[in-house]
Design a protein around this motif. Structure first.
Motif, PDB file in Angstrom:
ATOM      1  N   TRP A   1     -19.598  21.667  16.296  1.00 21.30           N
ATOM      2  CA  TRP A   1     -19.467  20.502  15.426  1.00 21.30           C
ATOM      3  C   TRP A   1     -20.051  20.771  14.034  1.00 21.30           C
ATOM      4  CZ3 TRP A   1     -17.104  15.771  16.539  1.00 21.30           C
ATOM      5  CH2 TRP A   1     -17.283  14.755  15.586  1.00 21.30           C
ATOM      6  N   GLY A   2     -21.198  21.446  13.977  1.00 23.54           N
ATOM      7  CA  GLY A   2     -21.831  21.738  12.692  1.00 23.54           C
ATOM      8  C   GLY A   2     -20.953  22.576  11.777  1.00 23.54           C
ATOM      9  N   PRO A   3     -20.507  23.768  12.211  1.00 25.23           N
ATOM     10  CA  PRO A   3     -19.615  24.568  11.363  1.00 25.23           C
ATOM     11  C   PRO A   3     -18.294  23.860  11.038  1.00 25.23           C
ATOM     12  CG  PRO A   3     -20.568  25.934  13.078  1.00 25.23           C
ATOM     13  CD  PRO A   3     -20.957  24.514  13.398  1.00 25.23           C
ATOM     14  N   TRP A   4     -17.706  23.156  12.011  1.00 19.25           N
ATOM     15  CA  TRP A   4     -16.460  22.421  11.721  1.00 19.25           C
ATOM     16  C   TRP A   4     -16.728  21.366  10.642  1.00 19.25           C
ATOM     17  CZ3 TRP A   4     -16.045  20.700  17.524  1.00 19.25           C
ATOM     18  CH2 TRP A   4     -15.885  21.825  18.338  1.00 19.25           C
ATOM     19  N   HIS A   5     -17.875  20.731  10.753  1.00 17.75           N
ATOM     20  CA  HIS A   5     -18.286  19.685   9.810  1.00 17.75           C
ATOM     21  C   HIS A   5     -18.427  20.262   8.395  1.00 17.75           C
ATOM     22  CE1 HIS A   5     -21.030  16.096   8.877  1.00 17.75           C
ATOM     23  NE2 HIS A   5     -21.294  16.932   7.890  1.00 17.75           N
ATOM     24  N   GLU A   6     -19.116  21.428   8.290  1.00 18.03           N
ATOM     25  CA  GLU A   6     -19.299  22.025   6.964  1.00 18.03           C
ATOM     26  C   GLU A   6     -17.967  22.423   6.340  1.00 18.03           C
ATOM     27  OE1 GLU A   6     -22.979  20.965   7.410  1.00 18.03           O
ATOM     28  OE2 GLU A   6     -22.019  21.636   5.584  1.00 18.03           O
ATOM     29  N   LEU A   7     -17.075  22.969   7.147  1.00 21.86           N
ATOM     30  CA  LEU A   7     -15.745  23.286   6.636  1.00 21.86           C
ATOM     31  C   LEU A   7     -15.042  22.003   6.201  1.00 21.86           C
ATOM     32  CD1 LEU A   7     -13.510  25.383   6.134  1.00 21.86           C
ATOM     33  CD2 LEU A   7     -12.791  25.060   8.512  1.00 21.86           C
ATOM     34  N   GLY A   8     -15.277  20.908   6.937  1.00 22.98           N
ATOM     35  CA  GLY A   8     -14.680  19.630   6.571  1.00 22.98           C
ATOM     36  C   GLY A   8     -15.082  19.158   5.187  1.00 22.98           C
ATOM     37  N   HIS A   9     -16.300  19.486   4.764  1.00 23.80           N
ATOM     38  CA  HIS A   9     -16.722  19.108   3.410  1.00 23.80           C
ATOM     39  C   HIS A   9     -15.880  19.821   2.354  1.00 23.80           C
ATOM     40  CE1 HIS A   9     -20.054  16.413   4.027  1.00 23.80           C
ATOM     41  NE2 HIS A   9     -20.621  17.233   4.893  1.00 23.80           N
ATOM     42  N   GLN A  10     -15.366  20.984   2.688  1.00 25.10           N
ATOM     43  CA  GLN A  10     -14.520  21.701   1.748  1.00 25.10           C
ATOM     44  C   GLN A  10     -13.163  20.995   1.581  1.00 25.10           C
ATOM     45  OE1 GLN A  10     -15.290  24.736   0.072  1.00 25.10           O
ATOM     46  NE2 GLN A  10     -17.384  24.602   0.839  1.00 25.10           N
ATOM     47  N   TYR A  11     -12.751  20.247   2.591  1.00 30.08           N
ATOM     48  CA  TYR A  11     -11.473  19.534   2.548  1.00 30.08           C
ATOM     49  C   TYR A  11     -11.616  18.082   2.113  1.00 30.08           C
ATOM     50  CZ  TYR A  11      -9.070  23.275   5.116  1.00 30.08           C
ATOM     51  OH  TYR A  11      -8.507  24.470   5.491  1.00 30.08           O
ATOM     52  N   GLN A  12     -12.791  17.520   2.239  1.00 27.32           N
ATOM     53  CA  GLN A  12     -13.025  16.086   2.075  1.00 27.32           C
ATOM     54  C   GLN A  12     -12.431  15.555   0.769  1.00 27.32           C
ATOM     55  OE1 GLN A  12     -17.210  15.148   2.232  1.00 27.32           O
ATOM     56  NE2 GLN A  12     -16.790  13.317   3.423  1.00 27.32           N
ATOM     57  N   MET A  13     -11.726  14.426   0.862  1.00 25.20           N
ATOM     58  CA  MET A  13     -11.067  13.838  -0.302  1.00 25.20           C
ATOM     59  C   MET A  13     -11.923  12.696  -0.835  1.00 25.20           C
ATOM     60  SD  MET A  13      -7.084  13.944   0.981  1.00 25.20           S
ATOM     61  CE  MET A  13      -6.385  14.056  -0.671  1.00 25.20           C
ATOM     62  N   SER A  14     -12.466  12.887  -2.031  1.00 27.96           N
ATOM     63  CA  SER A  14     -13.354  11.884  -2.607  1.00 27.96           C
ATOM     64  C   SER A  14     -12.617  10.593  -2.912  1.00 27.96           C
ATOM     65  CB  SER A  14     -13.990  12.431  -3.891  1.00 27.96           C
ATOM     66  OG  SER A  14     -12.999  12.745  -4.852  1.00 27.96           O
ATOM     67  N   THR A  15     -11.288  10.637  -3.008  1.00 25.34           N
ATOM     68  CA  THR A  15     -10.511   9.451  -3.331  1.00 25.34           C
ATOM     69  C   THR A  15     -10.623   8.367  -2.269  1.00 25.34           C
ATOM     70  OG1 THR A  15      -8.665  10.777  -2.513  1.00 25.34           O
ATOM     71  CG2 THR A  15      -8.791  10.424  -4.883  1.00 25.34           C
ATOM     72  N   PHE A  16     -11.005   8.732  -1.035  1.00 25.74           N
ATOM     73  CA  PHE A  16     -11.285   7.672  -0.069  1.00 25.74           C
ATOM     74  C   PHE A  16     -12.646   7.874   0.608  1.00 25.74           C
ATOM     75  CE2 PHE A  16      -8.327  10.516   2.332  1.00 25.74           C
ATOM     76  CZ  PHE A  16      -9.096  10.844   3.427  1.00 25.74           C
ATOM     77  N   THR A  17     -13.586   8.394  -0.190  1.00 28.62           N
ATOM     78  CA  THR A  17     -14.962   8.529   0.293  1.00 28.62           C
ATOM     79  C   THR A  17     -15.848   7.728  -0.653  1.00 28.62           C
ATOM     80  OG1 THR A  17     -14.484  10.726   1.179  1.00 28.62           O
ATOM     81  CG2 THR A  17     -16.786  10.173   0.895  1.00 28.62           C
ATOM     82  N   TRP A  18     -15.834   6.412  -0.446  1.00 35.80           N
ATOM     83  CA  TRP A  18     -16.609   5.556  -1.336  1.00 35.80           C
ATOM     84  C   TRP A  18     -18.092   5.632  -0.989  1.00 35.80           C
ATOM     85  CZ3 TRP A  18     -12.850   3.676   2.055  1.00 35.80           C
ATOM     86  CH2 TRP A  18     -13.299   2.929   3.155  1.00 35.80           C
TER      87      TRP A  18
END
Length: 633
Positions: A464-481
């Motif tokens: 979960w930790g490594p998957w999570h960190e990779l997820g930050h590379q994809y995260q779209m700020s346009t719906f991360t209020w």
């Protein structure tokens, strides 16, 4: 991340001392290729965080390319302004960071937390409800009491009254913090890696070149490289609305000690590239935003002699627009071999031979088409079980996270996979857990952290930790209020977990029980729900109700949205998310968001009525991983 530090790091800081009449007026037709350029627009100064053209500064928003800059005429000292606040935060399954300042020295001097204040520098202290908190990265509007184990704020201690409060904080650390804060520059940092002067041929090197070892059975990396030309990482990242640049590194399999001499030859065919390739001598302990301690050398055509100033791995970086020819770099002499496994070129037996033959190297590296892992030799020997299985799995994890956001081979740019790799590195000085940032994801040397990155079995079943960190590379700020950075990132972890056939952590760790307890309350306010994973299940229920391609469609819609129409500010991002998720679902999702305690504005309701959407009658908020009851179609 946080699992990231999540992103336990701070974004690059730009300092501008400039008056309003010294900046040129913003022009929608001008390309602002370099970070840190200052423009004037409607009487306000702005500075760009990366390459941009046509993005209106006034509508850039919290995570956009432009940041406001205060003119310095009225103040003698420049005020730092974050040019690129990380959308991610270093992860920690351990919520505390060691060597925290002693909050009991003079806690009453700590200023109260203010939701409207930007805390741009890591390590700032605030007081809130009788407690003292320290931020781990850039933040604004994130309530310290609701940060949770993986949030931006860390609890330092209780605020104790004092008879003589001071207007200036005087809290002193009781130990030198192990996690050193990113230094605040006094000039605009250059995002493009050109910190070192262009290399020039040296007639008399200051050290004797190390003889080149003779290749043996493919264990020694080739010294001649035809460079990949993936394009400018900043432009590609911006087009995909990502938070951070991929790594620019192309692995050579060599390393150097201070004083070592590298003789590097560079030639190209076809048209000349618009940017010269560069040699980066990079120590994996570098935890600065732009790898500021790396020795970076632009290559001239012909022979280049480089004397290493650092102990480092040797990389080549190409930032040019792809040409119609080839760029060729050859390490004529110098450089020490380190074990480097390349998926598709080496097998497990060859990997073991490399470790035996070159085990005196400080690092070892594993490379696949989509991922590169670099760690100290001791951790490599302890944790890497099967290099083929490990790197094959990493490529599948990247493919799954691509897929979740609608990024697939064969589609038009920017909806197809980037040609750049991701890079996961061991950061030995880091005393957190993991984080995601510019150019890389990093893990502490703690075996519990790095083991999930380097061991194929742990990565698949407990990653979960490594998957999570990779997820930050994809995260779209346009719906991360506001305060959702550590929430929406878990979409990626949950998607990968399911894709790898693993049971949902929302089921195994009791999150759904907490979710339904919240939803059964008489009144609900999503913004005050302190459990990050409960909030994450709201986003996940949209996947469960409307299909695994729900966020792929949503991500595609956001990437296709003209820059001027992208939401700016928390409320706009929230209301746009309601509209766009309803568009993808084909249903007016007002009942769903209302049930979750998110108010749907009158303007949004008007827009939804105009879209001829179906009425949602199914209580999709009752869905969970183990029991999907409602899937409106």
């Amino acid at each position: 991340m946080q699992l990231l530090p999540q992103y336990g790091l701070i974004a690059a800081i730009a300092l501008h001392v400039v008056t309003a009449n010294a900046a040129s007026e913003w022009n929608s037709s001008t390309t602002y290729a370099e970070a840190g350029q200052v423009v004037s627009y409607q009487g306000q100064l702005y500075t760009n965080g990366w390459w941009t053209k046509g993005d209106n500064p006034a509508t850039s928003g919290t995570w956009g390319v432009w940041r406001k800059v205060n003119a310095a005429a009225a103040t003698p000292a420049a005020t730092p302004n974050s040019t690129f606040p990380p959308a991610a935060t270093p992860t920690t399954t351990q919520p505390s960071v060691t060597a925290a300042p002693n909050a009991t020295t003079a806690p009453s001097t700590v200023k109260a937390w203010d939701a409207n204040t930007t805390y741009a520098n890591k390590g700032q202290l605030v007081s809130y409800q009788g407690q003292v908190y320290r931020n781990e990265w850039w933040t604004k509007g994130d309530n310290p009491a609701q940060a949770g184990a993986y949030g931006v704020w860390r609890l330092v201690g209780s605020a104790q009254p004092t008879n003589a409060p001071s207007s200036t904080p005087v809290i002193t650390p009781n130990a030198t913090p192990i996690v050193k804060p990113t230094a605040t520059p006094t000039v605009v940092p250059t995002v493009k890696p050109t910190l070192a002067p262009t290399a020039t041929p040296t007639a008399a090197p200051t050290a004797t070149p190390k003889p080149s070892p003779t290749p043996v059975s493919g264990l020694i990396p080739a010294r001649s490289l035809t460079l990949e030309q993936p394009g400018d990482i900043g432009s590609l990242r911006a087009a995909q609305l990502r938070s951070f640049n991929h790594t620019p590194f192309q692995s050579t399999g060599y390393w150097v000690q201070p004083g070592d001499v590298l003789v590097v030859n560079y030639v190209y065919s076809g048209s000349a590239p618009n940017k010269q390739p560069e040699i980066w001598l990079h120590n994996i302990d570098d935890d600065t935003w732009n790898y500021d301690t790396a020795q970076k050398i632009k290559l001239n055509v012909g022979s280049n002699t480089i004397v290493s100033k650092v102990k480092a791995a040797v990389y080549v970086a190409a930032f040019n627009t792809p040409t119609n020819g080839e760029l060729k770099v050859e390490l004529i002499s110098g450089g020490r071999v380190m074990p480097r496994f390349v998926l598709g070129q080496h097998n497990a037996e060859q990997w073991q031979q490399m470790l035996l033959q070159y085990g005196d190297a400080p690092y070892a590296e594993l490379v696949s088409r989509r991922m590169m892992l670099t760690a100290s030799m001791g951790k490599i020997l302890r944790h890497v079980d099967d290099p083929v299985a490990l790197m094959t799995l990493w490529d599948e994890i990247v493919r799954l996270e691509d897929e979740q956001y609608g990024i697939k081979p064969g589609q038009a740019w920017p909806h197809n996979p980037t040609p750049h790799r991701f890079h996961f590195v061991e950061l030995a000085p880091y005393d957190g857990w993991m984080y995601s940032w510019q150019y890389r994801m990093a893990t502490a040397s703690d075996d519990g952290a790095i083991g999930t990155v380097l061991n194929s079995k742990k990565l698949k079943t407990d990653g979960w930790g490594p998957w999570h960190e990779l997820g930050h590379q994809y995260q779209m700020s346009t719906f991360t209020w506001a305060d959702q950075t550590e929430v929406t990132v878990n979409l990626s972890s949950a998607y990968v977990q399911r894709g790898l056939g693993q049971p949902s952590r929302y089921e195994t760790q009791g999150t759904w029980t907490k979710t339904f307890a919240y939803l059964n309350q008489a009144t609900r306010d999503f913004a005050t729900q302190s459990d990050l994973f409960v909030r994450a299940t709201m986003f996940w229920q949209l996947d469960l109700a409307f299909g695994r391609d729900f966020y792929a469609k949503l991500g595609t819609n956001y990437r296709n949205m003209p820059a001027a129409q992208r939401p700016s500010g928390d409320e706009a991002e929230k209301q746009t998310f309601i509209i766009e998720t309803s568009r993808v679902a084909g249903y007016d999702l007002t009942p769903f968001f209302t049930q979750w305690g998110i108010a749907v504005s009158a303007d949004t309701q008007t827009k939804l009525r105009s879209m001829a959407l179906k009425t949602l009658t199914d209580p999709i908020w009752l869905n969970r991983d183990s029991k999907v009851l409602y899937q409106p179609r």
